[in-house]
Structures are given as structure tokens and as C-alpha cells.
Design a protein around this motif. Structure first.
Motif, PDB file in Angstrom:
ATOM      1  N   THR A 140      47.389  43.237  37.998  1.00 17.57           N
ATOM      2  CA  THR A 140      48.188  42.205  38.652  1.00 17.57           C
ATOM      3  C   THR A 140      47.474  41.817  39.934  1.00 17.57           C
ATOM      4  N   ILE A 141      47.254  40.518  40.117  1.00 18.98           N
ATOM      5  CA  ILE A 141      46.627  40.012  41.330  1.00 18.98           C
ATOM      6  C   ILE A 141      47.706  39.276  42.117  1.00 18.98           C
ATOM      7  N   GLY A 142      47.987  39.743  43.316  1.00 19.43           N
ATOM      8  CA  GLY A 142      49.059  39.187  44.133  1.00 19.43           C
ATOM      9  C   GLY A 142      48.781  37.773  44.623  1.00 19.43           C
ATOM     10  N   ALA A 143      49.837  37.082  44.981  1.00 20.12           N
ATOM     11  CA  ALA A 143      49.737  35.715  45.481  1.00 20.12           C
ATOM     12  C   ALA A 143      48.855  35.661  46.727  1.00 20.12           C
ATOM     13  N   GLY A 144      47.994  34.656  46.785  1.00 18.95           N
ATOM     14  CA  GLY A 144      47.146  34.441  47.941  1.00 18.95           C
ATOM     15  C   GLY A 144      45.997  35.418  48.098  1.00 18.95           C
ATOM     16  N   SER A 145      45.757  36.241  47.105  1.00 19.51           N
ATOM     17  CA  SER A 145      44.693  37.240  47.196  1.00 19.51           C
ATOM     18  C   SER A 145      43.315  36.601  47.047  1.00 19.51           C
TER      19      SER A 145
END
Length: 196
Positions: A140-145
Motif C-alpha cells: 500500500t502506497i499512502g496518499a502524497g507519497s
């Protein structure tokens, strides 16, 4: 044509949880994200006439929605585009099966070696995945990463630069996964073997 149809049905399954003709027509009429992936998939059709028409419509929708995913990009079954706006994917990216791409995401490269993304990966809104990184399956890649380093399988990464913040609940945001027998994907292990 049958391979293209399977890709389209796998994408539909991600939105609908099924593949009925009614669902296909409903999503084509009302769902911008599915409409975009439908024409993107048809660009790979063997029929020259269908392919030419698909490329024209794909180009029109790319401009209309501000999405740039080249038809030559290797994408596995079950693509899910969260919102049909502001998405850029480099043609050298390799995306596995059952991946979610959110709005304002960039998967880019200045050196013709974009990321390899495993299966069942969720990429949050505004994420930027830079150059030749590997994102493992169920990550999972978080928002704004901003992802500039590899992300392990099953990890949740977030921040600028992105760092692993959790190894709990891998792939938790990927719903209605396609599990067709012919599903082919790009794995992190395969990418590691072909890395220059």
C-alpha cells in the motif's frame, strides 16, 4: 480478441464484483474510469479496425480526463482507476494484476526504466513513484507519497520520501480481485532478474 476481452472483464470485475453484460453497459455509460480502461485495453486488439478506432478514442479520453497511460504499458488483469483524472504512467512501467491507481498519481522515469509494481497493490492519491523501483505485491502506497526506493511485499509506505510505516493488513484496499486462470502479472522477483 479473447485475451483483450478477458482483460476488459477483469477490469469490470474490479468495479462491479461481476462481469454481466448489463454491468458492462452501465459502467461504459456512467463510469469514466472504466470507460478509459476499456478503450485502453481495446488498443491491444488484433483487429486493425478495432485497434485504430480504440487508439482514437483512447487519445480523446486521455486529453479529456488528463490521463496518460500509453497503450504499450504492461498492465496485468484487474486494473482499477480510482478517479479518472490526472494520472500519468510511463510506458516502461510494469503493473501487476489487481492494482489500484488513484487520481494525481505519477509513475515516471527520465531514463526509460520506470517502476515494477506487483499484484494487489494500492497506490493512493497524489503518489509519485520515481524511476526504477520495485513495489512488492500486496503493498500500500499512502496518499502524497514520493517513492524513490523499493517497497517490500505487504508493506505500507508513506511520506516524502516514502518509508515503510506498517507491515499489517497487506493489500487491504484492493477489493473484488480478479483471479482468472489466465491472469498474468509482473512480480518483483521477475523484475529483479531483468534489472540492468
Amino acid at each position: 480478441m479473447s485475451a483483450v476481452i478477458e482483460y476488459i472483464l477483469s477490469d469490470l470485475h474490479r468495479y462491479e464484483g461481476g462481469t454481466s453484460s448489463g454491468a458492462l453497459l452501465r459502467h461504459l455509460a456512467t463510469n469514466w474510469s472504466f470507460r478509459y480502461s476499456f478503450w485502453l485495453r481495446l488498443c491491444g486488439c488484433r483487429s486493425r479496425v478495432v485497434r485504430v478506432v480504440a487508439k482514437i478514442v483512447h487519445r480523446h479520453l486521455s486529453i479529456k480526463y488528463g490521463i496518460h497511460i500509453p497503450a504499450s504499458t504492461q498492465i496485468g488483469h484487474g486494473l482499477f482507476i480510482g478517479h479518472a483524472v490526472g494520472l500519468v504512467v510511463n510506458h516502461t512501467a510494469r503493473i501487476g494484476s489487481n492494482c489500484n491507481l488513484s487520481q494525481f498519481t505519477t509513475i515516471g522515469s527520465n531514463h526509460e526504466h520506470a517502476a515494477v509494481i506487483g499484484d494487489n497493490v494500492y497506490i493512493g492519491p497524489g503518489a509519485c513513484i520515481v524511476e526504477d523501483v520495485v513495489i512488492g505485491s500486496n503493498a500500500t502506497i499512502g496518499a502524497g507519497s514520493v517513492v524513490v526506493n523499493d517497497v517490500a511485499e505487504g508493506a505500507t509506505a508513506a511520506g516524502n520520501p516514502a518509508r515503510v510505516i506498517s507491515m499489517n493488513k497487506p493489500g487491504r484496499y484492493v477489493a473484488n480481485r480478479w483471479s482468472g486462470n489466465a491472469a498474468k502479472s509482473v512480480t518483483a522477483q521477475q523484475h529483479a532478474q531483468i534489472r540492468p
